[in-house]
Write a protein that holds these residues in place. Structure first.
Motif, PDB file in Angstrom:
ATOM      1  N   LEU A 146       0.843  -1.202   0.000  1.00  0.00           N
ATOM      2  CA  LEU A 146       0.000   0.000   0.000  1.00  0.00           C
ATOM      3  C   LEU A 146       0.878   1.251   0.000  1.00  0.00           C
ATOM      4  CD1 LEU A 146      -2.802  -0.904   2.567  1.00  0.00           C
ATOM      5  CD2 LEU A 146      -3.114  -0.410   0.156  1.00  0.00           C
ATOM      6  N   GLU A 147       1.879   1.238   0.890  1.00  0.00           N
ATOM      7  CA  GLU A 147       2.784   2.386   0.997  1.00  0.00           C
ATOM      8  C   GLU A 147       3.454   2.675  -0.343  1.00  0.00           C
ATOM      9  OE1 GLU A 147       4.816   3.662   4.548  1.00  0.00           O
ATOM     10  OE2 GLU A 147       2.788   4.303   4.171  1.00  0.00           O
ATOM     11  N   SER A 148       3.969   1.611  -0.997  1.00  0.00           N
ATOM     12  CA  SER A 148       4.708   1.806  -2.249  1.00  0.00           C
ATOM     13  C   SER A 148       3.808   2.426  -3.298  1.00  0.00           C
ATOM     14  CB  SER A 148       5.220   0.488  -2.812  1.00  0.00           C
ATOM     15  OG  SER A 148       5.634  -0.344  -1.775  1.00  0.00           O
ATOM     16  N   ASN A 149       2.539   2.038  -3.288  1.00  0.00           N
ATOM     17  CA  ASN A 149       1.659   2.506  -4.340  1.00  0.00           C
ATOM     18  C   ASN A 149       1.030   3.846  -4.051  1.00  0.00           C
ATOM     19  OD1 ASN A 149       1.566   0.581  -6.629  1.00  0.00           O
ATOM     20  ND2 ASN A 149       1.355  -0.816  -4.907  1.00  0.00           N
ATOM     21  N   TYR A 150       1.181   4.304  -2.824  1.00  0.00           N
ATOM     22  CA  TYR A 150       0.645   5.630  -2.545  1.00  0.00           C
ATOM     23  C   TYR A 150       1.709   6.707  -2.642  1.00  0.00           C
ATOM     24  CZ  TYR A 150      -3.740   3.541  -1.521  1.00  0.00           C
ATOM     25  OH  TYR A 150      -4.906   2.847  -1.639  1.00  0.00           O
ATOM     26  N   LEU A 151       2.927   6.303  -3.060  1.00  0.00           N
ATOM     27  CA  LEU A 151       3.931   7.327  -3.335  1.00  0.00           C
ATOM     28  C   LEU A 151       3.400   8.245  -4.422  1.00  0.00           C
ATOM     29  CD1 LEU A 151       7.292   5.433  -3.265  1.00  0.00           C
ATOM     30  CD2 LEU A 151       6.616   7.357  -1.850  1.00  0.00           C
ATOM     31  N   GLY A 152       2.641   7.671  -5.354  1.00  0.00           N
ATOM     32  CA  GLY A 152       2.076   8.458  -6.435  1.00  0.00           C
ATOM     33  C   GLY A 152       0.852   9.251  -6.001  1.00  0.00           C
ATOM     34  N   TRP A 153       0.374   8.987  -4.781  1.00  0.00           N
ATOM     35  CA  TRP A 153      -0.802   9.707  -4.294  1.00  0.00           C
ATOM     36  C   TRP A 153      -0.346  11.086  -3.879  1.00  0.00           C
ATOM     37  CZ3 TRP A 153      -3.018  12.345  -0.344  1.00  0.00           C
ATOM     38  CH2 TRP A 153      -4.413  12.383  -0.300  1.00  0.00           C
ATOM     39  N   SER A 154      -0.935  12.077  -4.465  1.00  0.00           N
ATOM     40  CA  SER A 154      -0.465  13.423  -4.165  1.00  0.00           C
ATOM     41  C   SER A 154      -1.538  14.187  -3.429  1.00  0.00           C
ATOM     42  CB  SER A 154      -0.122  14.125  -5.474  1.00  0.00           C
ATOM     43  OG  SER A 154      -0.321  15.507  -5.339  1.00  0.00           O
TER      44      SER A 154
ATOM     45  N   ASP B 136      11.683  -3.579 -14.294  1.00  0.00           N
ATOM     46  CA  ASP B 136      12.567  -3.783 -13.148  1.00  0.00           C
ATOM     47  C   ASP B 136      12.625  -2.482 -12.351  1.00  0.00           C
ATOM     48  OD1 ASP B 136      14.554  -4.321 -11.383  1.00  0.00           O
ATOM     49  OD2 ASP B 136      16.128  -4.718 -12.877  1.00  0.00           O
ATOM     50  N   ALA B 137      12.248  -2.528 -11.063  1.00  0.00           N
ATOM     51  CA  ALA B 137      12.204  -1.292 -10.270  1.00  0.00           C
ATOM     52  C   ALA B 137      13.063  -1.401  -9.022  1.00  0.00           C
ATOM     53  CB  ALA B 137      10.748  -0.983  -9.908  1.00  0.00           C
ATOM     54  N   ARG B 138      14.117  -2.232  -9.121  1.00  0.00           N
ATOM     55  CA  ARG B 138      14.915  -2.448  -7.904  1.00  0.00           C
ATOM     56  C   ARG B 138      15.570  -1.162  -7.416  1.00  0.00           C
ATOM     57  NH1 ARG B 138      18.396  -7.422  -9.789  1.00  0.00           N
ATOM     58  NH2 ARG B 138      18.248  -6.156 -11.673  1.00  0.00           N
ATOM     59  N   ASP B 139      16.225  -0.437  -8.335  1.00  0.00           N
ATOM     60  CA  ASP B 139      16.907   0.791  -7.925  1.00  0.00           C
ATOM     61  C   ASP B 139      15.913   1.831  -7.441  1.00  0.00           C
ATOM     62  OD1 ASP B 139      19.220  -0.342  -8.522  1.00  0.00           O
ATOM     63  OD2 ASP B 139      19.558   0.705 -10.437  1.00  0.00           O
ATOM     64  N   ARG B 140      14.851   1.953  -8.233  1.00  0.00           N
ATOM     65  CA  ARG B 140      13.834   2.950  -7.887  1.00  0.00           C
ATOM     66  C   ARG B 140      13.234   2.672  -6.516  1.00  0.00           C
ATOM     67  NH1 ARG B 140       9.987   6.647  -9.744  1.00  0.00           N
ATOM     68  NH2 ARG B 140      11.489   7.144 -11.344  1.00  0.00           N
ATOM     69  N   ARG B 141      12.953   1.385  -6.263  1.00  0.00           N
ATOM     70  CA  ARG B 141      12.319   1.049  -4.990  1.00  0.00           C
ATOM     71  C   ARG B 141      13.234   1.354  -3.822  1.00  0.00           C
ATOM     72  NH1 ARG B 141       8.244  -2.379  -4.698  1.00  0.00           N
ATOM     73  NH2 ARG B 141       7.943  -1.535  -6.773  1.00  0.00           N
ATOM     74  N   ALA B 142      14.538   1.096  -4.009  1.00  0.00           N
ATOM     75  CA  ALA B 142      15.490   1.388  -2.941  1.00  0.00           C
ATOM     76  C   ALA B 142      15.460   2.888  -2.628  1.00  0.00           C
ATOM     77  CB  ALA B 142      16.897   0.956  -3.356  1.00  0.00           C
ATOM     78  N   TYR B 143      15.383   3.672  -3.677  1.00  0.00           N
ATOM     79  CA  TYR B 143      15.353   5.123  -3.512  1.00  0.00           C
ATOM     80  C   TYR B 143      14.057   5.556  -2.828  1.00  0.00           C
ATOM     81  CZ  TYR B 143      14.912  10.025  -4.907  1.00  0.00           C
ATOM     82  OH  TYR B 143      14.722  11.373  -4.903  1.00  0.00           O
ATOM     83  N   GLU B 144      12.934   4.956  -3.249  1.00  0.00           N
ATOM     84  CA  GLU B 144      11.644   5.297  -2.647  1.00  0.00           C
ATOM     85  C   GLU B 144      11.600   4.916  -1.175  1.00  0.00           C
ATOM     86  OE1 GLU B 144       8.932   4.955  -6.699  1.00  0.00           O
ATOM     87  OE2 GLU B 144       8.947   3.305  -5.257  1.00  0.00           O
ATOM     88  N   GLU B 145      12.236   3.787  -0.878  1.00  0.00           N
ATOM     89  CA  GLU B 145      12.249   3.377   0.524  1.00  0.00           C
ATOM     90  C   GLU B 145      13.022   4.376   1.362  1.00  0.00           C
ATOM     91  OE1 GLU B 145      13.482  -0.690   0.487  1.00  0.00           O
ATOM     92  OE2 GLU B 145      11.482  -1.310  -0.214  1.00  0.00           O
ATOM     93  N   GLU B 146      14.110   4.903   0.784  1.00  0.00           N
ATOM     94  CA  GLU B 146      14.859   5.967   1.468  1.00  0.00           C
ATOM     95  C   GLU B 146      13.950   7.167   1.736  1.00  0.00           C
ATOM     96  OE1 GLU B 146      17.917   6.283   2.725  1.00  0.00           O
ATOM     97  OE2 GLU B 146      18.059   4.122   2.369  1.00  0.00           O
ATOM     98  N   LEU B 148      10.686   7.219   1.939  1.00  0.00           N
ATOM     99  CA  LEU B 148       9.678   6.889   2.953  1.00  0.00           C
ATOM    100  C   LEU B 148      10.286   6.935   4.347  1.00  0.00           C
ATOM    101  CD1 LEU B 148       7.627   3.944   1.418  1.00  0.00           C
ATOM    102  CD2 LEU B 148       6.818   6.233   1.962  1.00  0.00           C
ATOM    103  N   ARG B 149      11.499   6.394   4.448  1.00  0.00           N
ATOM    104  CA  ARG B 149      12.173   6.384   5.748  1.00  0.00           C
ATOM    105  C   ARG B 149      12.396   7.823   6.218  1.00  0.00           C
ATOM    106  NH1 ARG B 149      14.704   1.597   5.029  1.00  0.00           N
ATOM    107  NH2 ARG B 149      16.249   2.430   3.604  1.00  0.00           N
ATOM    108  N   ALA B 150      12.846   8.667   5.277  1.00  0.00           N
ATOM    109  CA  ALA B 150      13.121  10.067   5.619  1.00  0.00           C
ATOM    110  C   ALA B 150      11.831  10.770   6.043  1.00  0.00           C
ATOM    111  CB  ALA B 150      13.745  10.785   4.420  1.00  0.00           C
ATOM    112  N   ARG B 151      10.744  10.445   5.343  1.00  0.00           N
ATOM    113  CA  ARG B 151       9.465  11.079   5.696  1.00  0.00           C
ATOM    114  C   ARG B 151       9.000  10.631   7.085  1.00  0.00           C
ATOM    115  NH1 ARG B 151       4.259   8.833   3.103  1.00  0.00           N
ATOM    116  NH2 ARG B 151       4.657   7.441   4.858  1.00  0.00           N
ATOM    117  N   ASP B 152       9.113   9.321   7.349  1.00  0.00           N
ATOM    118  CA  ASP B 152       8.713   8.816   8.668  1.00  0.00           C
ATOM    119  C   ASP B 152       9.540   9.477   9.764  1.00  0.00           C
ATOM    120  OD1 ASP B 152       6.926   7.250   7.382  1.00  0.00           O
ATOM    121  OD2 ASP B 152       8.051   5.380   7.604  1.00  0.00           O
TER     122      ASP B 152
END
Lengths: 266, 409
Positions: A146-154, B136-146, B148-152
């Motif tokens: 859910l989290e991954s897919n709401y990155l696009g949620w603005s 393939d979204a491995r690199d992108r996902r790693a970046y997004e996780e960063e 998300l972590r920063a936002r949390d």
């Protein structure tokens, strides 16, 4: 705000017919019923709504406290029935709303004529001998998805989506809007849905009940549908030759047929 | 064909060699594309899959085609997401793009991907096949996780700051107002920001005999620097009030302390009303000293309201010798007085207009008889009405003498 605005209530169909209240499940909104509404509307007065936090409901009415248990949602269903003065209601609950329907019917059984539980599960997480199909870790994994897919949620786009669902020029941005929810709300709803255990509430049901399940459903497997059927005294069980968790989309004719046979039969 | 960068033809050279460069095998283009391809029946069963995706999954074609469905390739959490979001949306819209999920490889590893799908239909419009492209979204996902972590982390930090500000604020204000015999008292603090400690303060405390002291004021600035000054002011005023019965004397003492404490470093000053009140027959007499503060509102039992100007009173702490003005007010049964800070009277009501002291006076006239809590409630409603126009903190302190009818509290 009145109930119509708060829950985006839509009333359609045959005014003289019995009331059929459709409660959508986890993930999307009342749009999920749209393939079966025409068939139901011929015979019944069909009432649709969005749960608070979903679709075009009044998001400001949402609070984590109220909606961290299914009781908050059951309250809302009863609220809609009271405010619209709906009586002898046939309540159809899909997915998590099947258990919301059970809770509402147990609180005010005199309000409801019949219950239809569409792909229900009283408990998604395995517990002892009970097989819900999922573990706590699986639920955590869903929260990640859910989290991954709401990155696009603005947050900027949200008001546009909420306010202009009928403006086709915004089409591109509006794609996926049926299943779009504020990430904070989606998270709480996912937890409430997948971590609730309502097995004990099934035996308390006194309203005539139909359980509808799909032949293959990864979310609510057949043994879970059987469990619900066994626990709700006198219930009927229909297994549709359909795949997935949303037979009202994948097998609309069969789903509507099962509902009509149960509501109008006997 | 393979070629390094050096072998690439230049712009002008494409011509005769072009057919040779173009990939003539559609099969090869499909199978070895830089993304995964997948065709499924409407029920999810995989009927065609390309070699790239099989390689990512670590599976043989025979083990997949006709035997597995798209959700089987996903993690369990992803499968729930697929069934509750992906499949219904695809059925309703006929297409869906950019959904982030994780594949589970034969070896058990997770492979982050982005899925985009379209439904193809037969002549009657019935869905026939679903074509899905897998990136393939491995690199992108790693970046997004960063991210998300920063936002949390940022959200946690913000909570901590707000908690700290709230706690600090509480130490600068009395937790509850004491009961003053023969009077009704009420106070309210409206913070303009949850992140910062405000610069407004008030207090009410017993002095000798049946006399009580009280003050309300506003420090220049806000945040932690203002909190330091507010703390100093509060304890200085309470200390000075004990041995100096003259309200102007108490303010002079505060002036000396503030001026010396912050001289030469970072000048800090405040505006303040300091007063004492004691019973007088069936009412009360108040002596009020002002240092550059907005005028209090005196509300009479008959509903009339007036501003108590203490003109000539200077800022406290700005000059070595400051002048303060004193007035005496008698409150009869049913009378009240309101002290407030300029967050209220400088609230914006339009592009070029602000809520004025006179507006406040007019708003409160007509409360008959006014009570301390009634006055605070009325101002509270006003603050709610002004909404975002209130840009500064607002502190309110009201005292009233109960009317004869309601008897003495």
């Amino acid at each position: 705000m009145d109930v119509v605005g708060r829950y985006n209530v839509v009333v359609t169909g045959n005014e003289a017919g019995p009331v059929v209240l459709l409660a959508h499940g986890f993930g999307c909104d009342q749009n999920l019923w749209r393939l079966i509404v025409p068939q139901l509307a011929e015979r019944y007065r069909v009432v649709l709504f969005d749960h608070v936090g979903s679709g075009r409901s009044d998001v400001s009415a949402w609070s984590a406290e109220r909606y961290s248990s299914l009781d908050g949602y059951a309250d809302d269903v009863l609220n809609i029935c009271r405010e619209l003065d709906l009586r002898d209601v046939v309540l159809v609950g899909h997915s998590v709303s099947a258990m919301i329907a059970v809770l509402a019917a147990n609180r005010e059984p005199e309000r409801f004529a019949k219950l239809v539980l569409l792909t229900p599960s009283p408990c998604y997480v395995d517990d002892g001998d009970y097989r819900g199909g999922f573990s706590r870790e699986d639920v955590d994994e869903l929260l990640t998805a859910l989290e991954s897919n709401y990155l696009g949620w603005s947050a900027v786009m949200a008001p546009v989506i909420m306010d202009n669902p009928d403006r086709p020029e915004l089409g591109a941005e509006l794609t996926n809007s049926f299943c779009r929810t504020d990430p904070a709300i989606a998270r709480v709803l996912a937890r409430t849905t997948f971590l609730s255990d309502n097995r004990a509430d099934l035996a308390k049901v006194t309203v005539p009940t139909l359980v509808v399940q799909c032949a293959r459903d990864a979310i609510a497997p057949r043994e879970v549908g059987q469990f619900v059927h066994d626990q709700v005294r006198g219930s009927e069980l229909v297994t549709l030759d359909a795949v997935g968790h949303c037979p009202q989309l994948s097998a609309p004719d069969e789903t509507a047929g099962a509902i009509v046979a149960f509501v109008s039969g006997r | 064909m393979t070629c390094g960068p050096g072998d690439l033809p230049g712009r002008g050279e494409i011509g005769a060699d072009l057919p040779e460069l173009l990939e003539d095998s559609v099969e090869d283009l499909y199978d070895n594309a830089p993304c995964g391809y997948l065709s499924t029946l409407p029920d999810g069963t995989i009927v065609k899959i390309n070699a790239t995706l099989l390689r990512w999954l670590g599976r043989e074609r025979d083990a997949v085609v006709g035997r597995m469905s798209l959700p089987d390739l996903l993690t369990v959490g992803g499968r729930i997401y697929y069934e509750t979001h992906f499949a219904p949306l695809l059925q309703m819209q006929g297409e869906l793009g950019g959904v982030a999920l994780e594949l589970k490889t034969a070896g058990g590893a997770r492979w982050p991907v982005l899925l985009t799908a379209t439904v193809t239909s037969d002549a009657e419009g019935r869905p026939r096949l679903v074509r899905t492209v897998v990136f393939d979204a491995r690199d992108r996902r790693a970046y997004e996780e960063e991210l998300l972590r920063a936002r949390d982390e940022a959200e946690r930090e913000r909570d901590r700051v707000q908690r700290l500000a709230r706690t600090l604020q509480q130490t600068l204000l009395p937790p509850v107002l004491p009961d003053v015999p023969g009077m009704q008292v009420a106070a309210y603090y409206h913070p303009a920001s949850l992140d910062q400690v405000g610069g407004d303060f008030y207090d009410l405390f017993p002095l000798t005999g049946d006399t009580w002291g009280f003050f309300l004021g506003d420090v220049s600035g806000k945040g932690e620097n203002a909190a330091v000054v507010t703390s100093l002011i509060r304890y200085t005023l309470r200390g000075a009030a004990v041995y100096d019965p003259d309200p102007a004397g108490v303010l002079r003492h505060l002036n000396t302390v503030l001026y010396q404490a912050f001289e030469g470093t970072y000048p800090r000053f405040c505006t303040v009303l300091y007063g004492s009140i004691r019973p007088d027959g069936d009412g009360a007499v108040m002596t009020l000293a002002g240092g550059g503060h907005t005028p209090a509102v005196v509300l009479r039992a008959d509903g009339t309201a007036s501003l108590l100007h203490l003109r000539g009173g200077q800022l406290v702490g700005a000059l070595p010798e400051a002048r303060f003005v004193v007035a005496e007010v008698r409150l009869a049964p049913g009378d009240a007085i309101l002290l407030y800070t300029d967050g209220l009277t400088e609230a914006r009501t339009g592009v070029d207009s602000w809520y004025s002291e006179e507006d406040l006076r007019d708003e409160l006239s007509g409360l008959a008889p006014p009570t301390a809590s009634g006055v605070i409630d009325a101002v509270n409603r006003l603050l709610v009405g002004l909404g975002a126009g209130v840009e500064d903190d607002t502190a309110l302190l009201a005292l009233s003498v109960p009317s004869r009818e309601s008897g003495r509290a």
